[in-house]
Design an enzyme around this catalytic site. Sequence first.
Site, PDB file in Angstrom:
ATOM      1  N   TYR A 130       0.839  -1.197   0.000  1.00  0.00           N
ATOM      2  CA  TYR A 130       0.000   0.000   0.000  1.00  0.00           C
ATOM      3  C   TYR A 130       0.878   1.252   0.000  1.00  0.00           C
ATOM      4  O   TYR A 130       0.692   2.168  -0.803  1.00  0.00           O
ATOM      5  CB  TYR A 130      -0.919  -0.019   1.236  1.00  0.00           C
ATOM      6  CG  TYR A 130      -1.754   1.217   1.380  1.00  0.00           C
ATOM      7  CD1 TYR A 130      -1.276   2.323   2.075  1.00  0.00           C
ATOM      8  CD2 TYR A 130      -3.015   1.311   0.800  1.00  0.00           C
ATOM      9  CE1 TYR A 130      -2.020   3.480   2.197  1.00  0.00           C
ATOM     10  CE2 TYR A 130      -3.770   2.466   0.909  1.00  0.00           C
ATOM     11  CZ  TYR A 130      -3.272   3.543   1.608  1.00  0.00           C
ATOM     12  OH  TYR A 130      -4.010   4.687   1.707  1.00  0.00           O
TER      13      TYR A 130
ATOM     14  N   SER B 179     -39.314  20.416  -3.705  1.00  0.00           N
ATOM     15  CA  SER B 179     -39.680  19.574  -2.566  1.00  0.00           C
ATOM     16  C   SER B 179     -41.177  19.761  -2.314  1.00  0.00           C
ATOM     17  O   SER B 179     -41.882  20.320  -3.158  1.00  0.00           O
ATOM     18  CB  SER B 179     -38.816  19.909  -1.359  1.00  0.00           C
ATOM     19  OG  SER B 179     -39.311  21.031  -0.721  1.00  0.00           O
TER      20      SER B 179
ATOM     21  N   GLU C  31     -50.165   8.810  -3.020  1.00  0.00           N
ATOM     22  CA  GLU C  31     -48.988   7.931  -3.143  1.00  0.00           C
ATOM     23  C   GLU C  31     -48.335   7.769  -1.790  1.00  0.00           C
ATOM     24  O   GLU C  31     -48.553   8.585  -0.895  1.00  0.00           O
ATOM     25  CB  GLU C  31     -47.958   8.559  -4.098  1.00  0.00           C
ATOM     26  CG  GLU C  31     -48.475   8.745  -5.501  1.00  0.00           C
ATOM     27  CD  GLU C  31     -47.541   9.620  -6.337  1.00  0.00           C
ATOM     28  OE1 GLU C  31     -46.455   9.986  -5.850  1.00  0.00           O
ATOM     29  OE2 GLU C  31     -47.923   9.957  -7.466  1.00  0.00           O
TER      30      GLU C  31
ATOM     31  N   LYS D 112     -45.156   8.128   0.613  1.00  0.00           N
ATOM     32  CA  LYS D 112     -43.961   8.970   0.640  1.00  0.00           C
ATOM     33  C   LYS D 112     -42.798   8.074   1.056  1.00  0.00           C
ATOM     34  O   LYS D 112     -42.652   7.710   2.218  1.00  0.00           O
ATOM     35  CB  LYS D 112     -44.145  10.131   1.621  1.00  0.00           C
ATOM     36  CG  LYS D 112     -43.022  11.131   1.555  1.00  0.00           C
ATOM     37  CD  LYS D 112     -43.427  12.421   2.251  1.00  0.00           C
ATOM     38  CE  LYS D 112     -42.399  13.516   2.080  1.00  0.00           C
ATOM     39  NZ  LYS D 112     -41.045  13.170   2.499  1.00  0.00           N
TER      40      LYS D 112
ATOM     41  N   ARG E 209     -31.045  15.136  -6.288  1.00  0.00           N
ATOM     42  CA  ARG E 209     -31.791  16.386  -6.286  1.00  0.00           C
ATOM     43  C   ARG E 209     -30.864  17.573  -6.041  1.00  0.00           C
ATOM     44  O   ARG E 209     -31.050  18.640  -6.602  1.00  0.00           O
ATOM     45  CB  ARG E 209     -32.864  16.333  -5.199  1.00  0.00           C
ATOM     46  CG  ARG E 209     -33.836  17.471  -5.297  1.00  0.00           C
ATOM     47  CD  ARG E 209     -35.035  17.223  -4.415  1.00  0.00           C
ATOM     48  NE  ARG E 209     -34.758  17.668  -3.074  1.00  0.00           N
ATOM     49  CZ  ARG E 209     -35.194  18.808  -2.559  1.00  0.00           C
ATOM     50  NH1 ARG E 209     -35.943  19.590  -3.265  1.00  0.00           N
ATOM     51  NH2 ARG E 209     -34.906  19.160  -1.347  1.00  0.00           N
TER      52      ARG E 209
ATOM     53  N   GLU F   8     -37.684   7.872  -6.000  1.00  0.00           N
ATOM     54  CA  GLU F   8     -36.910   7.721  -4.772  1.00  0.00           C
ATOM     55  C   GLU F   8     -36.055   6.458  -4.830  1.00  0.00           C
ATOM     56  O   GLU F   8     -36.552   5.378  -5.143  1.00  0.00           O
ATOM     57  CB  GLU F   8     -37.904   7.617  -3.606  1.00  0.00           C
ATOM     58  CG  GLU F   8     -37.372   8.085  -2.300  1.00  0.00           C
ATOM     59  CD  GLU F   8     -37.454   9.607  -2.125  1.00  0.00           C
ATOM     60  OE1 GLU F   8     -37.765  10.331  -3.104  1.00  0.00           O
ATOM     61  OE2 GLU F   8     -37.175  10.050  -1.003  1.00  0.00           O
TER      62      GLU F   8
ATOM     63  N   LYS G 258     -47.426  13.995   6.593  1.00  0.00           N
ATOM     64  CA  LYS G 258     -46.438  13.237   7.377  1.00  0.00           C
ATOM     65  C   LYS G 258     -47.146  12.314   8.355  1.00  0.00           C
ATOM     66  O   LYS G 258     -48.047  12.744   9.070  1.00  0.00           O
ATOM     67  CB  LYS G 258     -45.574  14.215   8.187  1.00  0.00           C
ATOM     68  CG  LYS G 258     -44.637  15.023   7.332  1.00  0.00           C
ATOM     69  CD  LYS G 258     -43.365  14.249   7.127  1.00  0.00           C
ATOM     70  CE  LYS G 258     -42.233  15.189   6.818  1.00  0.00           C
ATOM     71  NZ  LYS G 258     -40.956  14.542   6.756  1.00  0.00           N
TER      72      LYS G 258
ATOM     73  N   CYS H  34     -22.111   5.476  41.841  1.00  0.00           N
ATOM     74  CA  CYS H  34     -21.114   4.569  42.393  1.00  0.00           C
ATOM     75  C   CYS H  34     -19.967   5.470  42.821  1.00  0.00           C
ATOM     76  O   CYS H  34     -19.476   6.269  42.020  1.00  0.00           O
ATOM     77  CB  CYS H  34     -20.640   3.585  41.319  1.00  0.00           C
ATOM     78  SG  CYS H  34     -19.139   2.723  41.808  1.00  0.00           S
TER      79      CYS H  34
END
Length: 691
Positions: free
Chosen positions: A42, A88, A130, A132, A153, A190, A331, A444
Amino acid sequence: MAGLGDLPDDPLERVAVLRSTLERYNREYHELDAPSVPDSVYDQLTRELAALEAEHPELASPDSPTQQVGSAPSSLFAEVVHRVPMMSLDNAMDQAELHSWGERTARRLGEIGDADLAERASGVVRYVCELKIDGLAVSIRYEGGELVQAATRGNGRVGEDVTANVATIESVPHTLVGKAVPDVIEARGEIYLPIDRFEALNAAQEAAGRPRYANPRNTAAGSLRQKDVEMTRGRGLAFWCYQLGEVVGGPALAGHSDALALLGELGLPVNPETAVVDDLDEVYAFSQRWLEHRHDLPYEIDGVVVKVDALELQRRLGSTSKAPRWAIAYKLPPEERTTVLTSIEVSVGRTGKVTPFAVLEPVFVGGSTVGLATLHNEDQVRLKDVRPGDTVIVRKAGDVIPEVVGPVLAERSKKSKPWTFPATCPCDLGSPLVRVEGESQHRCVHADCPFQRLARICHFASRGAMDIDGLGEKQVVKFIELGLLHDVADIYSLDFDVIASQRGYQQRSIDKLRAAIEASKARPLANLLFGLNIVHVGASVAEVIADAFGSLDALMGADEADLSAVEGIGPVIVSSVAQFFSLEANQELIVRLREAGVDPVAVERTVAPQTLAGMSVVVTGSLTDFTRDEVEHAIKSRGGKSPGSVSKKTTAVVVGDDPGASKLSKATELGVPVLDEAQFVRLIETGELPT
Ligand code: IVH
């Protein structure tokens, strides 16, 4: 293995071969923990590459392995300008918000004034519902039916060219099929990581003793944005397509539902759980169904997306600068799942604080697998009335910190008994635990407690303290086991020969550790003070003390009166610091640190970088390394605000032990990110929220 003899003569080709070979070795070393060549090979190849780059400066490149640390995915993908911006979505947090979006949309369409449109708006605005999908958005461009480009995006206008990576994904066709292939079509959707692939990846991580990946979404993003496409291929990513970008040619489309149908006919994967509905009531029914059945899916969703079907109406409604008015993301609230609480254990922190936590049968909730959850203290366990053997409800507070909500009493065994706090420390010394009157925490107090020792050494080496890269918990445990580490001063006399003789320790990582230890000797005084595990001395108290005294000598020569004179240092801290330096064992420790070359200096303080300018950070519960005042100071000195309540304007809520329930639920309700202490530290350092 690419021996040197195999390399092409042409410098350009030679550099390319060397780079890809070294990238592979880096990956084998850093990510797979399975180097295929000895370090010497290496090193030789790295030197050869560096020499070639020096000889031919035109061949140098910032993403060459000679310029990089480890093999973190490079951000150096080519830029792609989206011909149609990738927007978005606005969010609706509950049914009321969804409803007002529906009303707003109908009103807008009415106001547009076209009789035909108004009629449609009042009666039949159809919606496409649909799922998400919780992944990352990409735009895949086909020209003449062939995949020519795929881009993330990015900022919506410019993304990254991830064509080669996307081309490895099985569900992404390279060639479109069917009779109606447009000249140009951008399929947007997605990229996600199916849950079973995520679990398998984590099982492999655990088997190799490496940390688990946090959640499928981030893992999908990390897997896609790899310079080495073979890495992407191995991860098992998948794709759902849900939107059109630029389209040239092809059949005329009246509705979004027609667009989805076309995408499907072309051979692109369109999610089957899509419904065209006639009114908002049906939209609720759809979202309600998926709220209940989100776990039946083999991938993660974080909501449902509602789109006005008619493309003409979409055009009329238009967009704001960020999001279309014709669509909304509804959401789903944070999910709750049940699992069995197998036992309640306690952990011992660096100052002896004993914290109970629930050991759970691993359960996939809120995007990751949860096996442990803190129960904060004895009172919290009693309040929640959770017992070993209980079936419990688990959720993620703000989708980050796992929390045991409470038991499912109907499933409790008749034999179950309330849990009692252990009387003794779980370490081998088994010394008695004490709970001081008026405090919620057990401690302790044994000076030699091995758990405290482990936590103390880890803390000393941690980023906010002496920042010794390569000395994480795993190594500290190992070195203690080997008898090399008893306290923090031993770090500076580690026997590297013994370490080198252990399995799994490469010369390269040993060299790195040695360099990190060496570098830590010159950390600022504040870091050392913070690292010394002095009770009540968190990061910012350490800074205040370091500022006031300037050197370790001056501090050690100070008495209680000198300490009391420092602004911002109260009597509790004064006595704790004074006591620490008065103990002979601590004085000896400091002598050993100094003899080893630890030579801290006070840095001239300038204004802290204004990483939190314009942000509003609410803190609830107590943090480990900051007192209340310190947290406030840490936020305000970096330009942020720290109000006492959560609102829509809150940037983030930081949650410590014993958090206030109302702040937490408000944060969850408003979708404000919830951070744990480590994430808070990163936020104040970088000004960035976790993704
Ligand atoms: S449509 C112009 N549909 O959610 C409309 N987005 O919060 C563009 N997402 O950036 C988006 N599933 O990454 C749309 N069925 C779906 C989606 C979806 C997931 C993601 C997408 C978008 C984000 C917005």
